[in-house]
Scaffold this active site. Structure first.
Site, PDB file in Angstrom:
ATOM      1  N   TYR A 128      18.593   0.870 -75.925  1.00 20.35           N
ATOM      2  CA  TYR A 128      17.369   1.334 -76.584  1.00 20.35           C
ATOM      3  C   TYR A 128      16.935   2.697 -76.061  1.00 20.35           C
ATOM      4  O   TYR A 128      16.739   3.642 -76.837  1.00 20.35           O
ATOM      5  CB  TYR A 128      16.257   0.314 -76.372  1.00 20.35           C
ATOM      6  CG  TYR A 128      14.975   0.644 -77.088  1.00 20.35           C
ATOM      7  CD1 TYR A 128      14.895   0.604 -78.476  1.00 20.35           C
ATOM      8  CD2 TYR A 128      13.826   0.979 -76.370  1.00 20.35           C
ATOM      9  CE1 TYR A 128      13.713   0.901 -79.135  1.00 20.35           C
ATOM     10  CE2 TYR A 128      12.633   1.266 -77.020  1.00 20.35           C
ATOM     11  CZ  TYR A 128      12.581   1.227 -78.407  1.00 20.35           C
ATOM     12  OH  TYR A 128      11.397   1.525 -79.052  1.00 20.35           O
ATOM     13  N   ASP A 129      16.825   2.810 -74.720  1.00 23.84           N
ATOM     14  CA  ASP A 129      16.329   4.055 -74.131  1.00 23.84           C
ATOM     15  C   ASP A 129      17.215   5.243 -74.499  1.00 23.84           C
ATOM     16  O   ASP A 129      16.736   6.279 -74.977  1.00 23.84           O
ATOM     17  CB  ASP A 129      16.278   3.928 -72.596  1.00 23.84           C
ATOM     18  CG  ASP A 129      15.396   2.787 -72.122  1.00 23.84           C
ATOM     19  OD1 ASP A 129      14.819   2.085 -72.979  1.00 23.84           O
ATOM     20  OD2 ASP A 129      15.299   2.583 -70.900  1.00 23.84           O
ATOM     21  N   ARG A 164       7.051  -9.099 -75.805  1.00 27.74           N
ATOM     22  CA  ARG A 164       6.208  -8.023 -75.292  1.00 27.74           C
ATOM     23  C   ARG A 164       5.002  -8.619 -74.567  1.00 27.74           C
ATOM     24  O   ARG A 164       4.568  -9.732 -74.837  1.00 27.74           O
ATOM     25  CB  ARG A 164       5.741  -7.110 -76.430  1.00 27.74           C
ATOM     26  CG  ARG A 164       6.888  -6.421 -77.132  1.00 27.74           C
ATOM     27  CD  ARG A 164       6.369  -5.365 -78.063  1.00 27.74           C
ATOM     28  NE  ARG A 164       7.336  -5.068 -79.109  1.00 27.74           N
ATOM     29  CZ  ARG A 164       7.222  -4.087 -79.970  1.00 27.74           C
ATOM     30  NH1 ARG A 164       6.167  -3.305 -79.923  1.00 27.74           N
ATOM     31  NH2 ARG A 164       8.134  -3.883 -80.897  1.00 27.74           N
ATOM     32  N   ASN A 194       3.101 -12.037 -75.588  1.00 22.65           N
ATOM     33  CA  ASN A 194       3.408 -13.116 -74.633  1.00 22.65           C
ATOM     34  C   ASN A 194       2.134 -13.718 -74.045  1.00 22.65           C
ATOM     35  O   ASN A 194       1.931 -14.934 -74.053  1.00 22.65           O
ATOM     36  CB  ASN A 194       4.258 -12.568 -73.480  1.00 22.65           C
ATOM     37  CG  ASN A 194       5.744 -12.778 -73.702  1.00 22.65           C
ATOM     38  OD1 ASN A 194       6.161 -13.209 -74.757  1.00 22.65           O
ATOM     39  ND2 ASN A 194       6.523 -12.447 -72.696  1.00 22.65           N
ATOM     40  N   PHE A 195       1.278 -12.840 -73.524  1.00 25.18           N
ATOM     41  CA  PHE A 195       0.072 -13.308 -72.839  1.00 25.18           C
ATOM     42  C   PHE A 195      -0.843 -14.065 -73.801  1.00 25.18           C
ATOM     43  O   PHE A 195      -1.400 -15.112 -73.453  1.00 25.18           O
ATOM     44  CB  PHE A 195      -0.682 -12.120 -72.229  1.00 25.18           C
ATOM     45  CG  PHE A 195      -0.078 -11.590 -70.956  1.00 25.18           C
ATOM     46  CD1 PHE A 195       1.158 -12.030 -70.507  1.00 25.18           C
ATOM     47  CD2 PHE A 195      -0.746 -10.626 -70.203  1.00 25.18           C
ATOM     48  CE1 PHE A 195       1.722 -11.527 -69.329  1.00 25.18           C
ATOM     49  CE2 PHE A 195      -0.204 -10.120 -69.037  1.00 25.18           C
ATOM     50  CZ  PHE A 195       1.032 -10.573 -68.604  1.00 25.18           C
ATOM     51  N   GLN A 251       5.282   2.390 -64.028  1.00 28.39           N
ATOM     52  CA  GLN A 251       4.082   3.029 -64.547  1.00 28.39           C
ATOM     53  C   GLN A 251       4.360   3.544 -65.959  1.00 28.39           C
ATOM     54  O   GLN A 251       5.465   3.998 -66.261  1.00 28.39           O
ATOM     55  CB  GLN A 251       3.659   4.219 -63.677  1.00 28.39           C
ATOM     56  CG  GLN A 251       3.146   3.845 -62.301  1.00 28.39           C
ATOM     57  CD  GLN A 251       2.762   5.080 -61.508  1.00 28.39           C
ATOM     58  OE1 GLN A 251       3.570   5.983 -61.324  1.00 28.39           O
ATOM     59  NE2 GLN A 251       1.527   5.126 -61.051  1.00 28.39           N
TER      60      GLN A 251
END
Length: 322
Positions: free
Chosen positions: A150-151, A191, A195-196, A282
């Site tokens: 992906y990156d 993600r 998820n949360f 970060q």
């Protein structure tokens, strides 16, 4: 130069996805005709079902790794799985989508001589050694890791866009998207926000990878789409970007988990697991360029956006039994 205030025929690749479907809606609200192209690998037909009766909307199931033959006035290229679970499922196809897909949409734009926007990503910065990240930073990316499909795929796509711009004079726009959230996120995309919220609504433990001190900045989907539209409305052909689009308000992952538990009224507890390979510590955008060029900044506070997203997932869970 084309008058971008008139109705256009717009191609959106990846248009049935989370971000793409919101973009399609906004383009239709402006009075445009929209071709939504998606192979439905991560896009969901339900995201665009409410648009199928609109005479200015057309859905085409197609993979961007195959050539495109359409007559349009501008192009938004959003085609690519964007969550680690999805893009690591088939890493070879992921990089093909980024690279072959970019070539195909660029060739179409070149043939038609139309403006084209590439949805790039903050992942081009990798695990950054510079904080916050400005567009001048070249990044710190592992080229052979599990996230590299992906990156590096997105980095190569940016290279292709700028080479088409320099070599052929193509009118390009490149945006680097920082974490975006909102209704229509895929419930199983892995993600952090989806998820949360899902875990909290189910009363399950909230899974945090690492110690939760890593940071992210979260932008609500409506603000992100507004940035896209503003950038595409800039008439200067020599304004290709890249431009960071995201919310500079920074949260630790642990803080986010605590906010979600509080907002859902959940009894969930935070549990901690090993941090995945190459997960950035970060992530915070420097949006000075977007503020100056587009007069753009996020207007939706994270708490307000989370309320809308929680409401969406709460309804989804009750209807779909995820």
């Amino acid at each position: 130069m084309r008058d971008y205030s008139i109705r256009k025929r717009v191609l959106v690749t990846g248009g049935a996805g989370f971000l793409g479907s919101h973009l399609v809606e906004s383009l239709l609200e402006q009075g445009n005709e929209v071709i939504c192209l998606d192979n439905l690998f991560t896009g969901i037909k339900q995201n665009i079902e409410h648009l199928l009766g609109n005479p200015r909307f057309e859905f085409i199931r197609h993979d961007v790794t195959n050539p495109l033959y359409y007559e349009v006035d501008e192009i938004y290229n959003l085609a690519c799985p964007a969550s680690p679970i999805h893009y690591q499922h088939d890493p070879v196809q992921t990089i093909k989508t980024s690279v072959h897909g970019a070539i195909n949409v660029l060739d179409l734009a070149k043939r038609l001589n139309v403006r084209i926007l590439q949805a790039s990503t903050s992942e081009v910065y990798g695990d950054p050694a510079v904080h916050p990240q400005s567009e001048e930073y070249w990044g710190n990316v592992n080229p052979i890791g599990p996230r590299s499909c992906y990156d590096e795929g997105k980095r190569c796509a940016e290279t292709l866009f700028f080479d088409y711009h320099r070599q052929y004079g193509l009118d390009i726009r490149v945006v680097r998207i920082f974490n975006t959230y909102g209704p229509r996120m895929h419930p199983n995309d892995g993600r952090v926000i989806s998820n949360f919220i899902i875990q909290a609504l189910r009363g399950e433990d909230i899974t945090i990878y690492g110690n939760g001190s890593q940071t992210r900045s979260f932008c609500y989907v409506d603000d992100m789409v507004d940035g896209f539209l503003r950038f595409m409305a800039v008439s200067d052909r020599n304004c290709p970007g890249p431009i960071n689009l995201g919310n500079p308000r920074e949260f630790t992952i642990r803080q986010l988990g605590e906010i979600v538990i509080e907002m859902t009224g959940s009894s969930s507890k935070l549990v901690f697991h090993t941090l995945p390979t190459d997960d950035p510590k970060q992530r915070q955008p420097d949006i000075s360029r977007a503020r100056e060029l587009l007069e753009w900044h996020p207007e939706t506070e994270v708490e307000s956006g989370l309320r809308k997203t929680i409401s969406y997932f709460d309804k989804l869970l009750s209807e779909e039994n995820y």
